[in-house]
Design an enzyme around this catalytic site. Structure first.
Site, PDB file in Angstrom:
ATOM      1  N   ASN A  12       0.857  -1.186   0.000  1.00 60.10           N
ATOM      2  CA  ASN A  12       0.000   0.000   0.000  1.00 60.10           C
ATOM      3  C   ASN A  12       0.893   1.237   0.000  1.00 60.10           C
ATOM      4  OD1 ASN A  12      -1.823   2.037   0.512  1.00 60.10           O
ATOM      5  ND2 ASN A  12      -2.217   1.438   2.641  1.00 60.10           N
ATOM      6  N   TRP A  13       0.944   1.896  -1.134  1.00 58.41           N
ATOM      7  CA  TRP A  13       1.835   3.067  -1.255  1.00 58.41           C
ATOM      8  C   TRP A  13       1.277   4.291  -0.537  1.00 58.41           C
ATOM      9  CZ3 TRP A  13       4.584   3.881  -6.587  1.00 58.41           C
ATOM     10  CH2 TRP A  13       5.240   2.708  -6.954  1.00 58.41           C
ATOM     11  N   LYS A  14       0.006   4.253  -0.188  1.00 52.51           N
ATOM     12  CA  LYS A  14      -0.679   5.431   0.378  1.00 52.51           C
ATOM     13  C   LYS A  14      -0.475   6.613  -0.577  1.00 52.51           C
ATOM     14  CE  LYS A  14       0.350   3.485   4.828  1.00 52.51           C
ATOM     15  NZ  LYS A  14       0.379   3.660   6.254  1.00 52.51           N
ATOM     16  N   HIS A  98      -9.091   0.719   5.539  1.00 49.46           N
ATOM     17  CA  HIS A  98      -7.776   1.002   6.130  1.00 49.46           C
ATOM     18  C   HIS A  98      -7.975   1.983   7.294  1.00 49.46           C
ATOM     19  CE1 HIS A  98      -3.694   2.434   6.652  1.00 49.46           C
ATOM     20  NE2 HIS A  98      -3.302   1.348   6.011  1.00 49.46           N
ATOM     21  N   GLU A 100      -6.467   4.480   8.167  1.00 49.91           N
ATOM     22  CA  GLU A 100      -6.353   5.908   7.812  1.00 49.91           C
ATOM     23  C   GLU A 100      -7.645   6.419   7.183  1.00 49.91           C
ATOM     24  OE1 GLU A 100      -2.679   5.498   5.635  1.00 49.91           O
ATOM     25  OE2 GLU A 100      -1.670   5.026   7.518  1.00 49.91           O
ATOM     26  N   GLU A 170      -4.600  -5.172  11.040  1.00 53.05           N
ATOM     27  CA  GLU A 170      -3.595  -4.117  11.118  1.00 53.05           C
ATOM     28  C   GLU A 170      -3.770  -3.339  12.418  1.00 53.05           C
ATOM     29  OE1 GLU A 170      -1.867  -2.947   7.103  1.00 53.05           O
ATOM     30  OE2 GLU A 170      -3.605  -1.688   7.445  1.00 53.05           O
ATOM     31  N   GLY A 176       3.077   2.268  10.522  1.00 54.83           N
ATOM     32  CA  GLY A 176       3.982   3.403  10.304  1.00 54.83           C
ATOM     33  C   GLY A 176       4.747   3.826  11.539  1.00 54.83           C
ATOM     34  N   SER A 220       4.129  -2.151  10.125  1.00 54.54           N
ATOM     35  CA  SER A 220       5.594  -2.129  10.199  1.00 54.54           C
ATOM     36  C   SER A 220       6.233  -3.467   9.817  1.00 54.54           C
ATOM     37  CB  SER A 220       6.051  -1.670  11.588  1.00 54.54           C
ATOM     38  OG  SER A 220       5.622  -0.344  11.827  1.00 54.54           O
ATOM     39  N   GLY A 241       3.115  -1.158   4.178  1.00 55.70           N
ATOM     40  CA  GLY A 241       3.119   0.261   3.816  1.00 55.70           C
ATOM     41  C   GLY A 241       4.516   0.697   3.399  1.00 55.70           C
ATOM     42  N   GLY A 242       5.231   1.313   4.329  1.00 48.06           N
ATOM     43  CA  GLY A 242       6.540   1.922   4.038  1.00 48.06           C
ATOM     44  C   GLY A 242       7.508   1.020   3.278  1.00 48.06           C
TER      45      GLY A 242
HETATM   46  C1  PEP Z   1      -0.298   0.129   6.139  1.00 47.03           C
HETATM   47  O1  PEP Z   1      -0.388   1.283   5.806  1.00 47.03           O
HETATM   48  O2  PEP Z   1      -1.224  -0.647   5.866  1.00 47.03           O
HETATM   49  C2  PEP Z   1       0.887  -0.308   6.854  1.00 47.03           C
HETATM   50  C3  PEP Z   1       0.878  -1.481   7.381  1.00 47.03           C
HETATM   51  O3  PEP Z   1       1.941   0.587   6.904  1.00 47.03           O
HETATM   52  P1  PEP Z   1       3.424   0.275   7.475  1.00 47.03           P
HETATM   53  O4  PEP Z   1       3.861  -1.031   6.882  1.00 47.03           O
HETATM   54  O5  PEP Z   1       4.247   1.420   7.009  1.00 47.03           O
HETATM   55  O6  PEP Z   1       3.301   0.188   8.958  1.00 47.03           O
END
Ligand code: PEP
Length: 258
Positions: A12-14, A98, A100, A170, A176, A220, A241-242
């Protein structure tokens, strides 16, 4: 991970990245992935890049996903994307719920369920996210929160294409933050989700369903913690994500899921 369930790693690039990153990272990831392997790899960049991404895909295990989808089929909903439009842009998956979206856009679990229904009905595989905050966890309310989020999507299990639902646990406190759930914490929740699925699926006469749906972990996930998380029996992949913005990290996570 169970040998019989699909394994999925979704990036997920957001609202990160650029066209230049897309053109560099997607071919690099495809080059680094062995042709044979168990996991499906999904890229979920910002929607404006979906069409170009679809044109870049050459690897048999790679697919395109949207980061969100409208609950509506079409209409005067400025800024939204219909499931059929995502399909037309090459998507196979759509993330819904999600944290967010729930937090910054006030999305309720009922709206998330409507989005998942729209995705499933149009032929997409919805990746339905659930997760508790740190305050929820510290006050012992983890399962109360998760089961409420799940209850809203329970009706979806009755859909003819229910076996294509993907769940993603999640924990909000792990997204993040660099603070990953331990493999035991993740497995503990995934097993509770699996039990919940078992009860729901049996009640509607579809007992096989509970063992079929993949449950991804997100929060993460990195190259150095992915293998331990995915070694858990009910962790069927990752929502990343990241680390999905760095080819080497993302390839290593995908390989852990293979
Ligand atoms: C996400 O945004 O779904 C996520 C898990 O981000 P990260 O891996 O950066 O914690």
């Amino acid at each position: 991970m169970s040998p019989s369930r699909p394994r999925i790693v979704a990036g997920n690039w957001k609202m990160h990245g650029s066209r230049a990153l897309l053109r560099a990272l997607v071919p690099a990831v495809q080059q680094g992935l062995p042709a044979a392997g168990r996991c499906q790899v999904v890229f979920c960049p910002p929607a404006v890049y979906l069409g170009e991404l679809a044109g870049l895909l050459q690897h048999p295990r790679c697919a395109v996903g949207g980061q969100d989808v409208s609950a509506h089929v079409s209409g005067a909903y400025t800024g939204e994307l219909a499931a059929a439009m995502l399909l037309e842009s090459g998507c196979r998956y759509a993330i819904v719920g999600h944290s967010e979206r729930r937090r910054y856009h006030g999305e309720s679990s009922e709206l998330v369920a409507a989005k998942a229904t729209a995705a499933l009905s149009a032929g997409l595989l919805p990746i339905i996210c659930i997760g508790e905050t740190l305050a929820d966890r510290e006050s012992g309310r983890t399962w109360a929160v998760l089961s409420a989020q799940l209850t809203a999507v329970a009706e979806l299990l009755q859909q003819p294409r229910a076996s294509e639902i993907v769940l993603a646990y999640e924990p909000v406190w792990a997204i993040g933050t660099g603070r990953t759930a331990t493999p035991e914490q993740a497995q503990d929740v995934h097993a509770q989700v699996r039990n919940w699925l078992q009860e729901q699926a049996s009640a509607i006469g579809k007992p096989m369903l509970a063992g079929q749906l993949p449950i991804l972990y997100g929060g993460s996930v990195k190259a150095d913690n992915a293998a331990a998380l995915m070694a858990q029996p009910d962790v069927d992949g990752a929502l990343v994500g990241g680390a999905s913005l760095q080819a080497d990290e993302f390839i290593a996570i995908c390989r852990s899921a293979d």
